[in-house]
Every structure is written in C-alpha cells, then in structure tokens.
Scaffold this active site. Structure first.
Site, PDB file in Angstrom:
ATOM      1  N   LYS A  81       9.821  54.707  19.505  1.00 53.97           N
ATOM      2  CA  LYS A  81       9.074  54.460  18.259  1.00 53.97           C
ATOM      3  C   LYS A  81       8.333  53.118  18.364  1.00 53.97           C
ATOM      4  O   LYS A  81       7.879  52.770  19.443  1.00 53.97           O
ATOM      5  CB  LYS A  81      10.032  54.530  17.067  1.00 53.97           C
ATOM      6  CG  LYS A  81      10.898  55.797  17.122  1.00 53.97           C
ATOM      7  CD  LYS A  81      11.687  56.042  15.894  1.00 53.97           C
ATOM      8  CE  LYS A  81      12.505  57.323  16.083  1.00 53.97           C
ATOM      9  NZ  LYS A  81      13.190  57.736  14.887  1.00 53.97           N
ATOM     10  N   GLU A 102      14.810  68.423  15.065  1.00 51.94           N
ATOM     11  CA  GLU A 102      15.293  67.169  14.497  1.00 51.94           C
ATOM     12  C   GLU A 102      15.284  67.268  12.972  1.00 51.94           C
ATOM     13  O   GLU A 102      14.226  67.092  12.354  1.00 51.94           O
ATOM     14  CB  GLU A 102      14.388  66.013  14.912  1.00 51.94           C
ATOM     15  CG  GLU A 102      14.303  65.806  16.405  1.00 51.94           C
ATOM     16  CD  GLU A 102      13.849  64.394  16.729  1.00 51.94           C
ATOM     17  OE1 GLU A 102      14.617  63.667  17.343  1.00 51.94           O
ATOM     18  OE2 GLU A 102      12.737  64.019  16.333  1.00 51.94           O
ATOM     19  N   SER A 160      20.226  60.922  15.085  1.00 53.27           N
ATOM     20  CA  SER A 160      21.475  60.160  15.165  1.00 53.27           C
ATOM     21  C   SER A 160      22.360  60.585  16.343  1.00 53.27           C
ATOM     22  O   SER A 160      23.586  60.591  16.240  1.00 53.27           O
ATOM     23  CB  SER A 160      22.247  60.235  13.848  1.00 53.27           C
ATOM     24  OG  SER A 160      21.478  59.632  12.810  1.00 53.27           O
ATOM     25  N   GLY A 178      17.758  58.522  12.218  1.00 52.27           N
ATOM     26  CA  GLY A 178      17.925  57.104  11.917  1.00 52.27           C
ATOM     27  C   GLY A 178      18.868  56.840  10.750  1.00 52.27           C
ATOM     28  O   GLY A 178      18.970  55.716  10.265  1.00 52.27           O
ATOM     29  N   GLU A 211       8.144  61.563  11.811  1.00 52.88           N
ATOM     30  CA  GLU A 211       7.493  60.351  11.260  1.00 52.88           C
ATOM     31  C   GLU A 211       5.972  60.491  11.299  1.00 52.88           C
ATOM     32  O   GLU A 211       5.276  59.986  10.418  1.00 52.88           O
ATOM     33  CB  GLU A 211       7.988  59.111  12.030  1.00 52.88           C
ATOM     34  CG  GLU A 211       9.431  58.787  11.645  1.00 52.88           C
ATOM     35  CD  GLU A 211      10.282  58.208  12.753  1.00 52.88           C
ATOM     36  OE1 GLU A 211       9.725  57.677  13.734  1.00 52.88           O
ATOM     37  OE2 GLU A 211      11.520  58.283  12.635  1.00 52.88           O
ATOM     38  N   HIS A 259       6.291  64.638  15.739  1.00 54.21           N
ATOM     39  CA  HIS A 259       7.524  63.973  15.310  1.00 54.21           C
ATOM     40  C   HIS A 259       7.502  63.844  13.786  1.00 54.21           C
ATOM     41  O   HIS A 259       6.441  63.630  13.193  1.00 54.21           O
ATOM     42  CB  HIS A 259       7.645  62.592  15.973  1.00 54.21           C
ATOM     43  CG  HIS A 259       8.964  61.954  15.691  1.00 54.21           C
ATOM     44  ND1 HIS A 259       9.211  61.285  14.525  1.00 54.21           N
ATOM     45  CD2 HIS A 259      10.120  61.930  16.403  1.00 54.21           C
ATOM     46  CE1 HIS A 259      10.475  60.867  14.535  1.00 54.21           C
ATOM     47  NE2 HIS A 259      11.047  61.243  15.665  1.00 54.21           N
ATOM     48  N   ASN A 316      13.084  58.120  22.427  1.00 55.94           N
ATOM     49  CA  ASN A 316      11.863  57.867  21.652  1.00 55.94           C
ATOM     50  C   ASN A 316      11.981  56.440  21.109  1.00 55.94           C
ATOM     51  O   ASN A 316      12.782  56.198  20.215  1.00 55.94           O
ATOM     52  CB  ASN A 316      11.757  58.891  20.514  1.00 55.94           C
ATOM     53  CG  ASN A 316      10.619  58.577  19.569  1.00 55.94           C
ATOM     54  OD1 ASN A 316       9.752  57.742  19.866  1.00 55.94           O
ATOM     55  ND2 ASN A 316      10.600  59.236  18.420  1.00 55.94           N
TER      56      ASN A 316
HETATM   57  P1  PGA Z   1      17.480  58.562  15.928  1.00 59.34           P
HETATM   58  O1  PGA Z   1      15.987  59.095  16.074  1.00 59.34           O
HETATM   59  O2  PGA Z   1      18.207  58.954  17.208  1.00 59.34           O
HETATM   60  O3  PGA Z   1      17.363  57.079  15.786  1.00 59.34           O
HETATM   61  O4  PGA Z   1      18.081  59.225  14.742  1.00 59.34           O
HETATM   62  C1  PGA Z   1      15.714  60.339  16.647  1.00 59.34           C
HETATM   63  C2  PGA Z   1      14.227  60.602  16.693  1.00 59.34           C
HETATM   64  O5  PGA Z   1      13.519  60.217  15.754  1.00 59.34           O
HETATM   65  O6  PGA Z   1      13.719  61.209  17.632  1.00 59.34           O
END
Ligand code: PGA
Length: 251
Positions: A11, A167, A212, A173, A97, A95, A9
């Site tokens: 983003k 997640e 992560s 992140g 976010e 997601h 992803n």
């Molecule tokens: P990350 O993000 O691997 O940077 O923690 C995962 C995601 O948001 O799908």
C-alpha cells in the site's frame, strides 16, 4: 496442483530506501521459497518498483494499480508500457481501497484486466464484500458480480493467466479475519463461477485469501482446498514477518 503464492501489498508504505533494504533482506527468501515450491512477491508503490526489481530480480514484483489507456491526458496515472520498461509483469486490479476511495468499478477493472493480459502482465484481481453487504447476506451476489463483470470477455487462455484474491473488506487491516470456513466457502464459490465461465481451466486458476492474514493464521487458510495463497498487507511490511509467513506455509 496449483503452486502456492504469497503476495505482500505494501500500500502507501515505505520510501525507496526502505523498499530497497527490504528487497536486499529478502534475497535469501526467494531461494528458500523456491526450494519449498512457493511463489512470493510484493507490490510496492510505483516509485519503488524499479529499485525493488533491480535489487531482487527474482521476487515477483507487482504494481498496485495501472491505467488501461496506453498514454495521454490522465494526470497521476501510469500506463502499462511504463511498467514493462522496468520489467514489472504483475499488477493488482480492483483492490477494495481502489474501489472505495478512488471509484474503481467492475467495468474499469475489466478494462484493466484485459489491457494487462494483452501486454502479458499478470493481473491479480481482487474481489470482496463490504461489512454492510456481509451483514446483509449479500456476499455471494456481490462477489459473483465482481467476478463475472471483472472477467467479462476473457478467453480460457486468458483465464489461465490470472490470479484472484478474495478479500472481505471488513477484514482488511482490522484484525477481524474471516474464519477459515467463510474464506473457503467463498473461494469455493468463486471457483464454481470460474468453472462456469472457463470450464476445465478453472482448476488451474489460483485464488488467494486476504484480510488480516498473519504468520499465525496463514497456514490455516492455506490448508483449505480452494485457497492457494494469501494477499497480505500489514504483515508483509517487515521482512521478519514476511519470512515467518513463508516458513509457516512451507511443507
Ligand atoms: P491486511 O491487508 O493484511 O493488512 O488486512 C490485506 C490487503 O489489503 O490486501
């Protein structure tokens, strides 16, 4: 046996030129992953979907979001037929976010999942609890509601076509990944809900872990019985790291 799946992803990262150069560099990864029986894909920004698809047509390419309306006065949104016009057949839904910054709800996710399925696009539906919910012991009740409400009214045939991603928001992140035990426990819990909703087809549905995930921990997650792959943000942005993720889950 569920096929392994690794999805990046991106983003709000990568210009079209950067996305194209990743897609070119990832050409050999597609045949490598195929030889190891792993599905791989990336979710670029809307602007880069077309160039990534044209440059690397066998890579799974997903949109990061989509609107459920067919067309109309929805400034800033993208409709499903616009994705289909450029042969995009996957999309992330819900997601964290999108849920936390843009007001996405289980109900809006459900409309998106259903609209995508009606157009033969694979929804990758994301669920997961916040840090406060985790600390309050609410993980399972939050995730259960997200799964039940997000997948409301789906038939068994529909259910076979979806992919889920667990997640935990506190691990995205942040470098604070969930332990393998927590990730497996929640993914197993999700499968029991799927079993309740869709009975025998629940074993066919892939569940990814995300948050992560890095080349050095991806194998541990995938060795868990109910984790079929990973949804990866930061570690999917560089092609070397993306390659290492694939290599580390290959048998
Ligand atoms: P990350 O993000 O691997 O940077 O923690 C995962 C995601 O948001 O799908």
């Amino acid at each position: 046996m569920r096929k392994k799946l690794l999805v990046g992803n991106w983003k709000m990262n990568k210009t079209m030129a950067e996305a194209k150069s990743f897609a070119l560099a990832a050409l050999p990864l597609v045949s490598y992953a195929e030889s190891k029986n792993i599905d791989i894909g990336v979710c670029p920004t809307y602007l880069s979907l077309d160039i990534v698809k044209k440059t690397n047509p066998k890579l799974i390419i997903g949109a990061q979001n989509v609107d459920y309306h067919t067309h109309g006065a929805y400034t800033g949104e993208i409709a499903i037929n616009m994705l289909q016009e450029i042969d995009i057949d996957w999309a992330l839904v819900g997601h964290s976010e999108r849920r936390s910054y843009y007001g996405e709800t289980n109900a809006s996710c459900n409309l998106k999942v259903k609209a995508l399925l009606a157009s033969a696009i694979t929804p990758l539906y994301c669920v997961g609890e916040t840090l406060a919910e985790f600390e309050g012991g609410l993980t399972k009740s939050v995730v259960e509601r997200q799964v039940r409400e997000g997948l409301k009214d789906l038939t068994k045939e529909d259910a076979k076509k979806i992919v889920l991603a667990y997640e935990p928001v506190w691990s995205i992140g942040t470098g604070k990944n969930a332990s393998q035990a927590i990730a497996e426990e929640v993914c197993h819990f999700i499968r029991t809900i799927l079993d309740d909703l869709f009975a025998e087809v629940s074993e066919e549905i892939r569940i990814l872990y995300g948050g992560s995930v890095k080349p050095d921990n991806v194998r541990t997650y995938l060795s868990s019985p109910n984790i079929d792959g990973a949804l990866v943000g930061g570690a999917s942005l560089q092609v070397d790291s993306f390659r290492a993720l694939i290599e580390n889950i290959a048998e």
